[in-house]
Design a protein around this motif. Structure first.
Motif, PDB file in Angstrom:
ATOM      1  N   MET A   1      39.756  45.892  31.596  1.00  0.00           N
ATOM      2  CA  MET A   1      39.766  45.431  32.701  1.00  0.00           C
ATOM      3  C   MET A   1      38.502  43.971  32.101  1.00  0.00           C
ATOM      4  O   MET A   1      37.455  44.653  31.246  1.00  0.00           O
ATOM      5  CB  MET A   1      38.307  46.199  33.078  1.00  0.00           C
ATOM      6  N   LEU A   2      38.312  43.319  32.416  1.00  0.00           N
ATOM      7  CA  LEU A   2      37.612  41.916  32.177  1.00  0.00           C
ATOM      8  C   LEU A   2      36.085  41.947  32.872  1.00  0.00           C
ATOM      9  O   LEU A   2      35.939  42.266  33.615  1.00  0.00           O
ATOM     10  CB  LEU A   2      38.176  40.261  32.861  1.00  0.00           C
ATOM     11  N   PRO A   3      35.360  42.327  31.158  1.00  0.00           N
ATOM     12  CA  PRO A   3      33.382  42.635  31.712  1.00  0.00           C
ATOM     13  C   PRO A   3      33.166  41.582  32.564  1.00  0.00           C
ATOM     14  O   PRO A   3      32.047  41.846  32.354  1.00  0.00           O
ATOM     15  CB  PRO A   3      32.959  43.295  30.565  1.00  0.00           C
ATOM     16  N   LEU A   4      33.590  40.137  32.773  1.00  0.00           N
ATOM     17  CA  LEU A   4      33.025  39.266  33.076  1.00  0.00           C
ATOM     18  C   LEU A   4      32.760  38.624  34.493  1.00  0.00           C
ATOM     19  O   LEU A   4      34.387  39.052  35.087  1.00  0.00           O
ATOM     20  CB  LEU A   4      32.766  37.862  32.641  1.00  0.00           C
ATOM     21  N   GLN A   5      32.423  38.508  36.195  1.00  0.00           N
ATOM     22  CA  GLN A   5      32.657  38.772  37.002  1.00  0.00           C
ATOM     23  C   GLN A   5      32.502  37.517  37.464  1.00  0.00           C
ATOM     24  O   GLN A   5      31.418  36.348  37.098  1.00  0.00           O
ATOM     25  CB  GLN A   5      31.920  39.319  38.132  1.00  0.00           C
ATOM     26  N   LEU A   6      33.355  36.385  38.432  1.00  0.00           N
ATOM     27  CA  LEU A   6      33.062  34.632  38.869  1.00  0.00           C
ATOM     28  C   LEU A   6      32.155  35.295  39.817  1.00  0.00           C
ATOM     29  O   LEU A   6      32.296  36.052  41.022  1.00  0.00           O
ATOM     30  CB  LEU A   6      34.367  34.477  39.111  1.00  0.00           C
ATOM     31  N   ALA A   7      31.037  34.170  39.525  1.00  0.00           N
ATOM     32  CA  ALA A   7      29.489  34.296  40.565  1.00  0.00           C
ATOM     33  C   ALA A   7      30.611  33.837  41.667  1.00  0.00           C
ATOM     34  O   ALA A   7      31.550  32.963  42.394  1.00  0.00           O
ATOM     35  CB  ALA A   7      28.534  33.266  40.526  1.00  0.00           C
ATOM     36  N   GLY A   8      29.492  34.983  43.310  1.00  0.00           N
ATOM     37  CA  GLY A   8      30.378  34.356  44.174  1.00  0.00           C
ATOM     38  C   GLY A   8      31.308  34.734  45.192  1.00  0.00           C
ATOM     39  O   GLY A   8      31.331  34.530  45.406  1.00  0.00           O
ATOM     40  N   ARG A   9      32.618  35.654  43.801  1.00  0.00           N
ATOM     41  CA  ARG A   9      33.411  36.052  44.323  1.00  0.00           C
ATOM     42  C   ARG A   9      33.619  37.533  44.220  1.00  0.00           C
ATOM     43  O   ARG A   9      33.050  38.380  42.681  1.00  0.00           O
ATOM     44  CB  ARG A   9      34.518  35.193  43.476  1.00  0.00           C
ATOM     45  N   PRO A  10      34.216  38.694  45.123  1.00  0.00           N
ATOM     46  CA  PRO A  10      33.712  39.732  44.707  1.00  0.00           C
ATOM     47  C   PRO A  10      35.962  40.160  43.984  1.00  0.00           C
ATOM     48  O   PRO A  10      36.528  39.929  43.275  1.00  0.00           O
ATOM     49  CB  PRO A  10      34.353  39.617  45.993  1.00  0.00           C
ATOM     50  N   ALA A  11      34.604  41.741  42.875  1.00  0.00           N
ATOM     51  CA  ALA A  11      35.351  42.112  41.726  1.00  0.00           C
ATOM     52  C   ALA A  11      37.015  42.110  42.550  1.00  0.00           C
ATOM     53  O   ALA A  11      37.786  41.275  41.294  1.00  0.00           O
ATOM     54  CB  ALA A  11      35.143  43.508  41.261  1.00  0.00           C
ATOM     55  N   GLY A  12      37.454  42.022  43.553  1.00  0.00           N
ATOM     56  CA  GLY A  12      38.531  42.434  44.171  1.00  0.00           C
ATOM     57  C   GLY A  12      39.754  41.214  43.638  1.00  0.00           C
ATOM     58  O   GLY A  12      41.061  41.062  43.783  1.00  0.00           O
ATOM     59  N   THR A  13      38.924  40.172  44.326  1.00  0.00           N
ATOM     60  CA  THR A  13      39.743  38.406  44.366  1.00  0.00           C
ATOM     61  C   THR A  13      39.842  38.163  42.961  1.00  0.00           C
ATOM     62  O   THR A  13      40.230  37.113  43.009  1.00  0.00           O
ATOM     63  CB  THR A  13      39.180  38.035  45.144  1.00  0.00           C
ATOM     64  N   GLN A  14      38.934  38.558  41.936  1.00  0.00           N
ATOM     65  CA  GLN A  14      38.909  37.460  40.999  1.00  0.00           C
ATOM     66  C   GLN A  14      40.637  37.667  40.370  1.00  0.00           C
ATOM     67  O   GLN A  14      40.844  36.449  39.379  1.00  0.00           O
ATOM     68  CB  GLN A  14      37.980  38.443  39.793  1.00  0.00           C
ATOM     69  N   HIS A  15      40.874  38.712  40.125  1.00  0.00           N
ATOM     70  CA  HIS A  15      42.308  38.761  38.927  1.00  0.00           C
ATOM     71  C   HIS A  15      43.681  37.784  39.722  1.00  0.00           C
ATOM     72  O   HIS A  15      44.068  37.012  39.238  1.00  0.00           O
ATOM     73  CB  HIS A  15      42.796  39.747  39.623  1.00  0.00           C
TER      74      HIS A  15
ATOM     75  N   VAL B   1      42.111  38.619  28.114  1.00  0.00           N
ATOM     76  CA  VAL B   1      41.265  38.019  27.116  1.00  0.00           C
ATOM     77  C   VAL B   1      41.712  37.305  25.748  1.00  0.00           C
ATOM     78  O   VAL B   1      42.798  38.166  25.381  1.00  0.00           O
ATOM     79  CB  VAL B   1      40.419  39.396  26.322  1.00  0.00           C
ATOM     80  N   VAL B   2      41.606  36.280  24.944  1.00  0.00           N
ATOM     81  CA  VAL B   2      42.143  35.745  24.486  1.00  0.00           C
ATOM     82  C   VAL B   2      41.321  34.894  23.806  1.00  0.00           C
ATOM     83  O   VAL B   2      41.439  34.429  22.602  1.00  0.00           O
ATOM     84  CB  VAL B   2      43.167  34.602  25.228  1.00  0.00           C
ATOM     85  N   THR B   3      40.115  35.390  23.312  1.00  0.00           N
ATOM     86  CA  THR B   3      39.164  35.470  22.582  1.00  0.00           C
ATOM     87  C   THR B   3      39.576  35.100  21.248  1.00  0.00           C
ATOM     88  O   THR B   3      39.966  35.676  20.454  1.00  0.00           O
ATOM     89  CB  THR B   3      37.532  36.365  22.089  1.00  0.00           C
ATOM     90  N   PRO B   4      38.809  33.637  20.078  1.00  0.00           N
ATOM     91  CA  PRO B   4      40.164  33.687  19.140  1.00  0.00           C
ATOM     92  C   PRO B   4      39.187  34.493  18.071  1.00  0.00           C
ATOM     93  O   PRO B   4      37.697  34.835  18.486  1.00  0.00           O
ATOM     94  CB  PRO B   4      39.382  32.487  18.961  1.00  0.00           C
TER      95      PRO B   4
END
Length: 645
Positions: free
Chosen positions: A1-15, A40-43
């Protein structure tokens, strides 16, 4: 699970958002974290992580190639540096599936090539956690300023929860990323201190004792955290423990730094020894005081602190008339607040002194004048300002409460039924101003600042323009001599234009001419016509025009500087928003936001002639923006700052 949430968006809508737009999410507040479309694609390559980090902290602005080279190799770049940077950019595009040109239609992340650099263009800057943190910090400050203490505490907690470790933890940092690390770490400490202050105001002293104890243990010589721990323990009925905290920090300061605790910390210690009710939580009933609460008694004439007028003042008739009507006219009701703004050197303080001295009789209970900037150029502590004002109206310093909020209440209580004029000069933040308002309906407050203080409730903004040509010539005549100016009127008018009709610059010219009575004004015109020499001519007898304008430039953000300098390079030609956007490789909407900020700062002028607004940089400020001195070792050594980007 991605540990960051987009500001102002519920977690369920991020995907859904990630899959729909192929969004990039960047985490900088901890180990570097990069996600594309929810994956996640962190170099892992160290240099590639550095390049990505620098592009991210300057997202939607140009990251110059020379900045990337300096960040990666500092003073010893290899001969293949440019090629290697291009390779890293190619690898990032391949990793993130990014185009190298803007796309039409739906906004998508793009890694743009730009003359001299690259732009990581993101549809929403809040897809970077560091940007969300700064936005929440600003919102929390505004809530605290508006006395919405519980909301401020919640906002500060939300901001701090975004941190997963140290800023860019695990990323090698060169000089540019290090400066961002220092700034964000300091802002994190500030937000933490503000959140604790909000919790203390809300009566949560018992809940934060453990946290404060840990903070004090980690920074045993930091006095503000020790003071907060002492207050939390004292209000929890643990006076002996609170006094023990004072003894420990006193020992640490003496042993490690050879210093005694600051005066405010010593006074807090004394109040605790005396069990002074001043330390009790405001609004909570306390034991009856052993003596009546201190009150202010006027036993001397009303304060009259307005500075003397400058003899060579000219013009400003319309502005003075408006100022006078706002403060004394028949329509003036309740507390009147004026915010006088204008570019550096425009004569704001001089104007306010002239305008307020003319209406002193309307404020028989006194006039207070406070320079909010100390001798070191830093803002004065709010309590020191309150002490000065309360002493001026008759209070003893010993009677002024230790708490800033309670000292402000003492000031408001005295002004409630009086007619007092308060002038606050060189204001830089609304955080201080909220404690310095008089409360009486017959009072008036004048705030002098370079930037508008938008959070001042009910304030009328009065912006000072440049002088007219005639007023500028008169100011020159006042200093250089009437006969001299009248004999070379054309040259005097030319000097007015070359100085942008700025009073500070005109006074510098007049002082130099007064010291050289044999010079013709035309000689001064010839010396100032050369742009390379103009600023040198305006640094004379304590008139440092370049320094004053450069200070304003230094307060700009990296994005504001980029737009400002590109506009300054247009040789004074007014440009539309679309034309500027093309020059800076930013969207017109983003450019318009920056232009509005620069207009508010009085560093850019908006011309409303024709079909659409055009913008240009006034001549003297333009020279500052293009000056090589801003990037020189001389400038860094003089100001103690890095060269601006």
């Amino acid at each position: 699970m991605l540990p960051l949430q987009l500001a102002g968006r519920p977690a369920g809508t991020q995907h859904a958002h990630d899959e729909l737009a192929g969004a990039i999410t960047l985490g900088l507040l901890g180990p570097l974290l990069l996600a594309r479309g929810g994956k996640v694609v962190t170099p892992s390559a160290p240099k590639l992580r550095q390049v990505l980090s620098l592009l991210a902290v300057q997202a939607n602005s140009v990251t110059r190639v020379d900045q990337l080279v300096e960040e990666l190799w500092e003073e010893s770049p290899p001969q293949s540096a440019l090629t290697t940077v291009q390779t890293y950019i190619y690898q990032l595009r391949k990793l993130l599936k990014l185009d190298d040109k803007p796309t039409g239609g739906r906004a998508t992340p793009t890694l743009l090539s730009h003359p001299g650099g690259y732009i990581l263009q993101l549809p929403a800057l809040d897809d970077i956690d560091a940007n969300r943190f700064e936005a929440l910090a600003r919102r929390g400050r505004a809530e605290l300023l508006a006395q919405r203490t519980e909301a401020a505490s919640d906002t500060f907690r939300e901001a701090l929860s975004l941190w997963r470790g140290g800023f860019l933890e695990g990323v090698s940092t060169g000089p540019l990323l290090y400066s961002h690390t220092t700034r964000l770490d300091e802002l994190r400490r500030t937000v933490l201190a503000l959140r604790i202050e909000a919790d203390l105001q809300l009566g949560r002293h018992q809940e934060i004792i453990g946290e404060l104890t840990s903070l004090v243990s980690g920074e045993p010589t930091r006095e503000d955290f020790s003071a907060k721990l002492m207050i939390a323990l004292y209000r929890s009925g643990r006076r002996a423990d609170a006094l023990g905290v004072y003894q420990r920090i006193r020992t640490a300061l003496v042993d490690e730094l050879g210093l005694d605790p600051a005066q405010e910390l010593q006074r807090l210690h004394q109040l605790m020894l005396e069990a002074d009710p001043e330390l009790d939580l405001p609004g909570v009933p306390a034991a009856p005081p052993r003596q009546p609460a201190p009150t202010v008694h006027i036993a001397h004439p009303a304060p009259a602190q307005l500075p003397a007028e400058i003899p060579d003042f000219v013009g400003r008739h319309q502005e003075i008339d408006r100022f006078t009507r706002l403060l004394t006219g028949p329509d003036a009701q309740g507390l009147r607040v004026i915010n006088v703004v204008g570019r550096p050197g425009i004569g704001k303080s001089t104007f306010v002194v002239r305008a307020t001295r003319a209406i002193r009789a309307h404020f028989p209970d006194g006039q207070l004048y406070v320079d909010l900037t100390g001798g070191d150029g830093r803002p004065m502590p709010t309590r020191h300002v309150l002490i000065g004002m309360l002493k001026a109206i008759g209070a003893d310093e010993a009677d002024v409460p230790h708490s800033v909020a309670e000292a402000a209440l003492m000031f408001r209580s005295w002004t409630a039924d009086r007619r007092l004029l308060v002038v606050l000069d060189k204001a830089s933040s609304t955080d201080t101003l909220r404690h310095l308002f008089p409360s009486g309906s017959g009072c008036a407050l004048v705030v002098v600042s370079r930037m508008p203080m938008d959070a001042l409730s009910g304030a009328v903004r009065l912006r000072l323009p440049a002088l007219s040509v005639a007023e500028s010539v008169q100011l020159l005549a006042n200093t250089a001599g009437e006969n001299r100016v009248s004999q070379e009127l054309d040259a005097a008018e030319r000097l007015a234009e070359l100085s942008d009709r700025l009073p500070l610059a005109l006074r510098a010219i007049g002082a130099k001419l007064a010291g050289r009575p044999g010079w013709h004004l035309s000689r001064m015109v010839a010396r100032m016509t050369d742009e390379r020499n103009r600023m040198n001519e305006l640094s004379y007898a304590g008139f440092d025009v370049f320094g004053r304008l450069a200070e304003a430039y230094q307060t700009l953000s990296a994005r504001q500087r980029w737009v400002f300098r590109r506009l300054a390079a247009a040789d004074g030609e007014p440009l539309t928003t679309e034309e500027i956007a093309e020059r800076v490789s930013m969207s017109p909407s983003a450019v318009q936001t920056v232009l509005d900020e620069l207009v508010d700062a009085d560093l850019v002028e908006e011309l409303l002639e024709g079909d659409e607004p055009r913008h240009h940089v006034p001549a003297l400020i333009r020279l500052v923006g293009l000056s090589g001195m801003l990037g020189s070792s001389w400038w860094r050594n003089t100001t103690g700052q890095r060269s601006p980007g």
